[in-house]
Design a protein around this motif. Structure first.
Motif, mmCIF file in Angstrom:
data_model
loop_
_atom_site.group_PDB
_atom_site.id
_atom_site.type_symbol
_atom_site.label_atom_id
_atom_site.label_comp_id
_atom_site.label_asym_id
_atom_site.label_seq_id
_atom_site.Cartn_x
_atom_site.Cartn_y
_atom_site.Cartn_z
ATOM 1 N N THR A 1 51.446 14.259 18.991
ATOM 2 C CA THR A 1 50.946 15.201 19.990
ATOM 3 C C THR A 1 51.859 15.259 21.201
ATOM 4 O O THR A 1 52.152 16.337 21.743
ATOM 5 N N TYR B 1 54.957 17.178 20.323
ATOM 6 C CA TYR B 1 54.635 18.607 20.252
ATOM 7 C C TYR B 1 54.551 19.207 21.654
ATOM 8 O O TYR B 1 55.146 20.265 21.942
ATOM 9 N N ARG B 2 53.809 18.552 22.530
ATOM 10 C CA ARG B 2 53.647 19.093 23.884
ATOM 11 C C ARG B 2 54.974 19.128 24.626
ATOM 12 O O ARG B 2 55.267 20.075 25.359
ATOM 13 N N THR C 1 47.881 21.671 21.458
ATOM 14 C CA THR C 1 47.916 21.267 20.046
ATOM 15 C C THR C 1 48.209 22.486 19.183
ATOM 16 O O THR C 1 48.029 23.631 19.622
#
Length: 532
Positions: free
Chosen positions: A428, A431-432, A454
């Motif tokens: 996560t 991704y962020r 997300t």
């Protein structure tokens, strides 16, 4: 209270199992398959369930998570209860309760009743795995036969996970969402009929009553830590996660201190002084930490990146279950020729290769690529799961088999929860971080901001956008997620290789500390003789 001693006597070859024990093993495999199926079929039923019961977002999370929470929190108490009242009796009681709870869940009329039913299912499911594993410990006294039986036991979980999506998908195509829970009923009836005929009864003749304070402490400790870990995976590292993890640790310390004072403790902490037991337990947790995270990534990749339906994604998971079944049945034969420490270390190396294959995925890759990586990963994990479980239950005295089995199962829950929390947070975060650097032209900033949290958020936001804008956003988000997935898989490659070295050294040291007399010596071929 029996002491963990006289290892030379314990290591004497045990009598061979008869046909009755082998048929009884098939009976023990049934609840294990059902336990695993119950974890997979619900995911397929979520869309129908959400449409008919209309749970809130929080209620839906509890419907999915409460089962695992209650299983994890109840394992220690249920495993020890089996030592006291009898493993077969507990299995029979648990089977009745599981069947009734399944009917209750199938006909739940709102979200609240389904949450209650799932919680009861979790408590009753906690009677199944420790009872079956501890019965195996008592039914198969020959070392190699026990390893083979544990391989069958682990394979039965994989079989349930493999056929669950297929059977569940067929049920949902014909019936309502609750029908998936009714799969448990005929299986439990079969166990109730065959169990008393084929399964012997075992209990600790010197066991006292269960200490209810210890049972409550174990429940609070396990639930608090696992809840904190899952909260990290879902919401990030915050004060709520820290509070529950610290609460669990404090209660666990109080639990351990209480066990040392009790004449008849819930868990005999002397088990942890057995080198093979402690080393195998540690390696088991490390293995689950690395392995469980992968399935979290892959589920999102197949559905949110490649756009597969849950049922089709479930079908692509079938080869991994088959690989785990085949490998689990093969490990006992390999253990007659190779040191258990070598097999486990080699398994982690193979797991690293599986993760390395997963680093090559792209937004347009065939599902075959990631499935191949998972198959290799499962082939590598099979010796880890089979041999560490064998060491844990084999190094405990027979009268403590229920407690040892429960500790083994709890380590599975802890390792899996830790892997999902840490590796899920890593994915996560990656991704962020990548989404923050991405400029998506032509879209409102608030829309992009929601999608940056997300991939699921990006998919939800895209559903409300015009087709062209939705496609631009989803293309960017899927590309970023795939890059983050590959990055996290590369971290898992390094973790697997590091765990291979740790496992090798830990198990070798356990053997040295035990003067070569551990129940399953880590630096010798695990067993000899025939598996039946």
């Amino acid at each position: 209270m029996s002491e963990i001693s006289n290892l030379e006597t314990e290591n004497a070859p045990g009598p061979k199992a008869t046909r009755r024990e082998w048929i009884g093993l098939a009976v023990l495999a049934l609840p294990c398959m059902l336990y695993s199926m119950d974890l997979t079929v619900l995911n397929l039923a979520v869309p129908q369930l959400a449409e008919q019961l209309k749970p809130s977002a929080a209620q839906l999370l509890w419907i999915i998570d409460i089962y695992g929470f209650m299983v994890a929190g109840s394992l220690i108490t249920m495993g020890t209860l089996g030592d006291r009242i009898g493993r077969r009796r507990l299995l029979m009681i648990g089977s009745v309760a599981f069947g009734l709870a399944s009917i209750f869940a199938a006909f739940a009329w709102n979200a609240e009743t389904l949450i209650i039913a799932r919680a009861v299912l979790g408590v009753t499911a906690a009677t199944l795995a420790p009872s079956t594993l501890s019965l195996i410990r008592n039914m198969f006294l020959d070392d190699r036969q026990r390893t083979f039986a544990i391989g069958v036991w682990i394979a039965s979980f994989s079989a349930g996970g493999a056929i669950g999506p297929v059977v569940g998908g067929l049920m949902l195509s014909q019936f309502w969402w609750g029908s998936v829970f009714l799969l448990a009923v005929p299986v439990m009836v079969l166990i109730l009929i065959l169990g008393p005929i084929l399964l012997p009864e075992f209990r600790d003749p010197e066991a006292g009553r269960i200490d209810l304070v210890s049972a409550a402490q174990s429940l609070v400790a396990v639930l608090s830590v696992i809840y904190g870990m899952k909260h990290i995976a879902e919401a990030g590292f915050d004060t709520i996660a820290v509070f529950f993890i610290l609460l669990g640790i404090v209660v666990a310390i109080l639990f351990a201190r209480r066990q040392l004072r009790l004449a008849d403790p819930l868990i005999d902490l002397a088990l942890f002084r057995t080198p093979a037991f402690s080393a195998a337990l540690g390696v088991n947790i490390l293995g689950l930490f690395v392995g469980f995270g992968a399935f979290l990534f892959v589920a999102q990749y197949l559905q949110l990146v490649l756009g597969l339906t849950p049922f089709v994604a479930g079908l692509w998971s079938v080869p991994t279950g088959v690989a785990m079944i085949v490998a689990s049945m093969t490990v006992p034969m390999l253990a007659t020729r190779f040191a258990a420490s070598n097999l486990i270390a080699a398994g982690f190396v193979l797991t690293a290769i599986g993760f390395a294959i997963c680093t090559q995925v792209g937004t347009t890759s065939s599902p075959l690529l990631v499935t191949t990586g998972l198959v290799v990963l499962c082939l590598g994990f099979a010796p880890v799961g089979t041999l560490t479980t064998d060491m844990i239950v084999g190094s405990a005295p027979p009268e403590r088999a229920g407690a040892a089995s429960a500790i083994s199962e709890t380590s599975f829950e802890f390792g899996g929860a830790l892997g999902i929390a840490v590796l899920g947070s890593l994915l996560t975060s990656a991704y962020r971080g990548r989404m923050d650097q991405l400029v998506v032209t032509g879209l409102p900033e608030e829309t992009v901001a929601a999608a940056r949290q997300t991939l699921g958020g990006a998919v939800a936001v895209a559903a409300d956008l015009p087709p062209a804008e939705a496609e631009r956003l989803l293309t960017a988000a899927r590309d970023v997620f795939t890059q983050s997935f590959a990055f996290t898989a590369s971290i898992c490659v390094l973790l697997s290789l590091g765990t291979a070295l740790i496992a090798f050294l830990l198990l070798r040291k356990a053997s040295d500390d035990g003067d070569g007399k551990a129940q399953v010596a880590a630096d010798q071929p695990a067993h000899s003789g025939n598996a039946g």
